[in-house]
Design a protein around this motif. Structure first.
Motif, PDB file in Angstrom:
ATOM      1  N   PHE A 108      16.613 -37.656 -19.304  1.00  0.00           N
ATOM      2  CA  PHE A 108      15.308 -37.162 -19.759  1.00  0.00           C
ATOM      3  C   PHE A 108      14.346 -36.995 -18.594  1.00  0.00           C
ATOM      4  O   PHE A 108      13.724 -35.935 -18.408  1.00  0.00           O
ATOM      5  CB  PHE A 108      14.749 -38.139 -20.790  1.00  0.00           C
ATOM      6  CG  PHE A 108      13.315 -37.915 -21.177  1.00  0.00           C
ATOM      7  CD1 PHE A 108      12.947 -36.817 -21.944  1.00  0.00           C
ATOM      8  CD2 PHE A 108      12.331 -38.815 -20.795  1.00  0.00           C
ATOM      9  CE1 PHE A 108      11.619 -36.622 -22.316  1.00  0.00           C
ATOM     10  CE2 PHE A 108      11.013 -38.632 -21.166  1.00  0.00           C
ATOM     11  CZ  PHE A 108      10.650 -37.529 -21.926  1.00  0.00           C
ATOM     12  N   PHE A 109      14.221 -38.026 -17.769  1.00  0.00           N
ATOM     13  CA  PHE A 109      13.288 -37.962 -16.641  1.00  0.00           C
ATOM     14  C   PHE A 109      13.773 -36.979 -15.569  1.00  0.00           C
ATOM     15  O   PHE A 109      12.964 -36.280 -14.949  1.00  0.00           O
ATOM     16  CB  PHE A 109      13.093 -39.349 -16.039  1.00  0.00           C
ATOM     17  CG  PHE A 109      12.292 -40.291 -16.887  1.00  0.00           C
ATOM     18  CD1 PHE A 109      11.036 -39.926 -17.354  1.00  0.00           C
ATOM     19  CD2 PHE A 109      12.781 -41.546 -17.236  1.00  0.00           C
ATOM     20  CE1 PHE A 109      10.282 -40.796 -18.136  1.00  0.00           C
ATOM     21  CE2 PHE A 109      12.047 -42.411 -18.014  1.00  0.00           C
ATOM     22  CZ  PHE A 109      10.795 -42.032 -18.472  1.00  0.00           C
ATOM     23  N   GLY A 153      14.981 -34.654  -6.121  1.00  0.00           N
ATOM     24  CA  GLY A 153      13.797 -34.577  -5.270  1.00  0.00           C
ATOM     25  C   GLY A 153      12.509 -35.038  -5.915  1.00  0.00           C
ATOM     26  O   GLY A 153      11.426 -34.770  -5.388  1.00  0.00           O
ATOM     27  N   GLY A 154      12.602 -35.746  -7.038  1.00  0.00           N
ATOM     28  CA  GLY A 154      11.399 -36.182  -7.737  1.00  0.00           C
ATOM     29  C   GLY A 154      10.928 -37.564  -7.338  1.00  0.00           C
ATOM     30  O   GLY A 154      11.584 -38.267  -6.561  1.00  0.00           O
ATOM     31  N   ARG A 155       9.778 -37.951  -7.866  1.00  0.00           N
ATOM     32  CA  ARG A 155       9.191 -39.276  -7.649  1.00  0.00           C
ATOM     33  C   ARG A 155       8.875 -39.891  -9.007  1.00  0.00           C
ATOM     34  O   ARG A 155       8.415 -39.196  -9.914  1.00  0.00           O
ATOM     35  CB  ARG A 155       7.897 -39.179  -6.840  1.00  0.00           C
ATOM     36  CG  ARG A 155       8.063 -38.653  -5.427  1.00  0.00           C
ATOM     37  CD  ARG A 155       8.563 -39.736  -4.496  1.00  0.00           C
ATOM     38  NE  ARG A 155       8.486 -39.335  -3.090  1.00  0.00           N
ATOM     39  CZ  ARG A 155       8.749 -40.156  -2.074  1.00  0.00           C
ATOM     40  NH1 ARG A 155       9.077 -41.411  -2.306  1.00  0.00           N
ATOM     41  NH2 ARG A 155       8.666 -39.719  -0.828  1.00  0.00           N
ATOM     42  N   ILE A 156       9.100 -41.213  -9.129  1.00  0.00           N
ATOM     43  CA  ILE A 156       8.880 -41.865 -10.414  1.00  0.00           C
ATOM     44  C   ILE A 156       8.341 -43.274 -10.218  1.00  0.00           C
ATOM     45  O   ILE A 156       8.782 -44.004  -9.324  1.00  0.00           O
ATOM     46  CB  ILE A 156      10.181 -41.890 -11.253  1.00  0.00           C
ATOM     47  CG1 ILE A 156       9.913 -42.445 -12.655  1.00  0.00           C
ATOM     48  CG2 ILE A 156      11.297 -42.641 -10.540  1.00  0.00           C
ATOM     49  CD1 ILE A 156      11.064 -42.200 -13.632  1.00  0.00           C
ATOM     50  N   CYS A 157       7.365 -43.631 -11.056  1.00  0.00           N
ATOM     51  CA  CYS A 157       6.758 -44.960 -11.033  1.00  0.00           C
ATOM     52  C   CYS A 157       6.999 -45.659 -12.366  1.00  0.00           C
ATOM     53  O   CYS A 157       7.051 -45.017 -13.415  1.00  0.00           O
ATOM     54  CB  CYS A 157       5.248 -44.862 -10.788  1.00  0.00           C
ATOM     55  SG  CYS A 157       4.799 -44.183  -9.180  1.00  0.00           S
ATOM     56  N   ILE A 170       6.277 -38.804 -11.941  1.00  0.00           N
ATOM     57  CA  ILE A 170       6.586 -39.247 -13.300  1.00  0.00           C
ATOM     58  C   ILE A 170       6.230 -40.719 -13.437  1.00  0.00           C
ATOM     59  O   ILE A 170       6.471 -41.515 -12.524  1.00  0.00           O
ATOM     60  CB  ILE A 170       8.079 -39.030 -13.619  1.00  0.00           C
ATOM     61  CG1 ILE A 170       8.407 -37.537 -13.619  1.00  0.00           C
ATOM     62  CG2 ILE A 170       8.462 -39.667 -14.946  1.00  0.00           C
ATOM     63  CD1 ILE A 170       9.895 -37.235 -13.724  1.00  0.00           C
ATOM     64  N   ILE A 171       5.670 -41.084 -14.577  1.00  0.00           N
ATOM     65  CA  ILE A 171       5.398 -42.483 -14.903  1.00  0.00           C
ATOM     66  C   ILE A 171       6.170 -42.821 -16.172  1.00  0.00           C
ATOM     67  O   ILE A 171       6.087 -42.098 -17.171  1.00  0.00           O
ATOM     68  CB  ILE A 171       3.894 -42.744 -15.106  1.00  0.00           C
ATOM     69  CG1 ILE A 171       3.113 -42.336 -13.856  1.00  0.00           C
ATOM     70  CG2 ILE A 171       3.637 -44.212 -15.432  1.00  0.00           C
ATOM     71  CD1 ILE A 171       1.599 -42.387 -14.029  1.00  0.00           C
TER      72      ILE A 171
END
Length: 671
Positions: free
Chosen positions: A43-44, A95-99, A55-56
């Motif tokens: 999903f993310f 290549g994404g970022r997630i918290c 993304i959080i």
């Protein structure tokens, strides 16, 4: 590029994001079990591929006491961190970022071990909290630090500290609840101590490359809530402690004011975010009811914020960012703020998905696979069920013709879009119409179809999505000129009266009442909405509250129902209270537990407690249910067609757009 501000990079300190789009935190109902983490990872990952710059995740508790429910999601051990690892790995792979959001529910928890600043019970929880001692507070602070350390070990790029919406930290910072007399309460300096100490503890155990976001309550929207001067004091203190980014928090969950439902105008609370941005030097994100690129671009261009946080729009369309960047705005499947498949699911323990996008959080099992043997498919009926089926079938390679007997597509959804506060429903129709055109579906309007037509066209499969007809009750006088169906009223075929009885207090009855209340003077622009509900984003009003100035209709409206239960009992879990409140504010009266006798020129005659009475009205609007339109079914079956029935045609008693759109997808998948 049409949206240069949205798609400009931004240095957040620990790292740079490629655009200004944050996918905000949403609880999905999958966070509680590691067996669903692969599903969450997919999903993310799809949202990172689709253009989310950051993304959080949904909220995860930092301590056992902070869980939302028994067994609720938490980050407490190395094992927890190991289970989470697949999520940031999947996002980083594209290549994404997630918290990870750290959410301590405090007194909002649904378990017997809830804790808070005081023993005051939340109106939305059955459990009274334990008021923490100094030692216990220190233990909760240590839990935040350990959860952050574990989040970094799991591979997350940072954490968002939930400091708003009435959760644990907010229960300390706000004077609405914290009346302690020790170092953790009383004066603002003491009430802010918990938030500051949590940030300090986290900074001590994570690397400089680990992003720290604080979701700060800008408007509590509860009596005796935080005045603006204290919001400023807390923000400056947190900035000094090393927070990298502020996200906007609006309203407590117990607040009786709408903040994210469909009737809330775009960026209705952005003035508060703009005030914060002028105060601090770190980036600030704006949130709440932003669902289209034009809105985001305007907010950034006008220096309201540095980033835009959207949650549910990423449910509605995984490729929201990619489509906006490619200037394919008409292709965006827009969030309509209905809550029916997201928040309503969460509050009854169901996994989240999306009314307008059944693929959301079902990416693991719903896939567009080309048909082995393409067919010539007829979809009869151009409501959302039919449009969904036509789009899905065409995506799989079938040749599709969509027949609609009226002069426009949309069916019941078209009527819903006429309700003040539901204007965004038209966006769903725009999306489907764009997809139908792009996929080459032949759309035939004003086209009542016959079996002979289908035979001549060599149709091999039929999806029957003919929807419903309003049910007309067997009541003497129902054929008089002062009696109208709800669809006639909402299509503008009949003008509203002045003294009106609405028969039927289900969802359509409530919608019709809101139409009658506001069709002459909508409260859907930002200023009118804030005045109507009594919200201020300026000055130093406690909690952002002012005296409501509700719009009262010039009409006299009475909502009538046979059952004795509370009006609106069947409305949405998270929005029903809003609709009930709106009708009360507008002066709508209720007649409950009545038996209809007849209609005549005097009005509506009814019996209550064995007494015959007359409601003197000049118009009666029928919202008394629906009946499936199945006129073609027998002829189609007799002619040997393979027929799949979906939407209201399949079940009128539970008219449900969420079910209709999903049935359209499922029917096309089985062709």
């Amino acid at each position: 590029m049409s949206f240069p501000a949205v798609f400009s990079p931004l240095d957040l300190g620990p790292f740079t994001v490629p655009n200004r789009l944050i996918m905000g935190s949403m609880h999905t109902g999958l966070e509680e079990s590691p067996k669903h983490f692969d599903r969450l990872a997919t999903f993310f990952q799809r949202r990172a591929e689709g253009g989310a710059g950051l993304i959080i995740t949904g909220g995860v508790a930092p301590t056992d006491a902070g869980r939302a429910m028994p067994g609720g999601a938490a980050m407490l051990t190395q094992e927890d961190a190991d289970c989470h690892r697949c999520i940031p790995e999947a996002v980083h792979a594209v290549g994404g970022r997630i918290c990870l959001q750290l959410l301590h529910t405090g007194r909002y928890g649904f378990h017997p071990n809830v804790v808070s600043a005081t023993e005051q019970q939340a109106p939305i929880s059955p459990f009274a909290p334990h008021a923490l001692t100094d030692y216990e507070i220190q233990r909760e602070i240590a839990g935040f630090a350990e959860a952050s350390r574990l989040a970094e070990l799991a591979g997350y790029d940072g954490i968002e500290i939930m400091g708003s919406e009435g959760y644990f930290i907010n229960q300390f910072t706000s004077p609405a609840l914290n009346n302690r007399t020790d170092q953790w309460g009383g004066a603002a300096e003491n009430r802010h101590r918990l938030a500051i100490e949590i940030v300090r503890a986290i900074k001590d155990v994570v690397s400089p490359q680990f992003l720290i976001i604080f979701r700060i309550s800008l408007l509590d929207l509860v009596p005796n809530g935080t005045p603006w001067e204290e919001v400023e004091t807390l923000a400056l203190a947190l900035e000094a402690e090393g927070v990298h980014l502020f996200n906007s928090g609006i309203g407590w969950h117990e607040s009786r004011l709408p903040t994210i439902a469909s009737m809330v105008p775009s960026a209705a609370f952005s003035d508060a975010t703009a005030r914060l941005r002028k105060l601090v030097r770190i980036p600030v994100a704006v949130t709440n009811r932003i669902n289209m690129p034009e809105q985001a671009e305007t907010l950034l261009r006008d220096n309201v914020a540095d980033l835009v946080t959207m949650a549910r729009p990423w449910l509605a369309d995984a490729d929201w960012g990619k489509k906006a960047q490619n200037n394919q705005v008409a292709d965006i499947n827009t969030c309509i703020g209905c809550n029916q498949a997201c928040l309503d699911h969460v509050f009854v323990g169901k996994a989240v998905t999306c009314l307008v996008n059944p693929y959301a959080l079902n990416e693991h099992k719903l896939k567009i696979i080309p048909a082995e043997k393409p067919r010539h498919v007829a979809v009869i009926g151009g409501g959302v069920a039919g449009m969904s089926a036509a789009v899905e079938a065409a995506q799989r390679g079938h040749s599709v013709t969509l027949y609609e007997k009226r002069d426009r597509l949309g069916g019941q959804f078209q009527l819903a879009a006429a309700i003040p506060g539901k204007e965004d429903y038209a966006q769903t129709l725009r999306y489907f119409e764009t997809r139908l055109a792009a996929l080459g579906v032949r759309v035939q309007l004003n086209r009542p179809v016959t079996v002979e037509d289908l035979t001549t066209a060599q149709i091999s499969s039929v999806i029957l999505a003919t929807g419903v007809n309003p049910r007309v009750p067997d009541l003497p006088g129902v054929d008089l000129p002062n009696v109208v169906r709800y669809d006639q009223l909402l299509r503008g075929e009949v003008a509203p009266g002045q003294r009106i009885a609405v028969i039927g207090a289900g969802g359509i009855g409530f919608d019709v009442c809101e139409f009658l209340l506001h069709c002459d003077a909508p409260v859907t622009d930002k200023a009118a909405f804030l005045r109507h509900w009594g919200i201020v984003g300026e000055g130093n009003a406690q909690g952002g509250l002012a005296q409501p100035q509700p719009h009262h209709a010039t009409r006299h409206i009475t909502l009538c129902q046979r059952s004795t239960h509370k009006p609106g009992k069947t409305l949405g879990k998270t929005t029903g209270w809003i609709h009930r409140t709106a009708l009360k504010m507008g002066g709508v009266e209720h007649l409950v537990g009545i038996e209809y006798e007849r209609i005549d020129d005097a009005g509506l005659w009814y019996r209550k407690d064995d007494t015959l009475q007359c409601l003197a009205v000049d118009q009666i609007v029928l919202c008394s249910g629906q009946e499936s339109e199945l006129g073609l079914m027998h002829d189609l079956q007799a002619a040997g067609f393979d027929v799949k029935v979906i939407g209201g045609a399949e079940k009128a008693a539970e008219l449900d757009a969420k079910r209709a759109i999903r049935q359209g997808v499922d029917a096309a998948m089985t062709l």
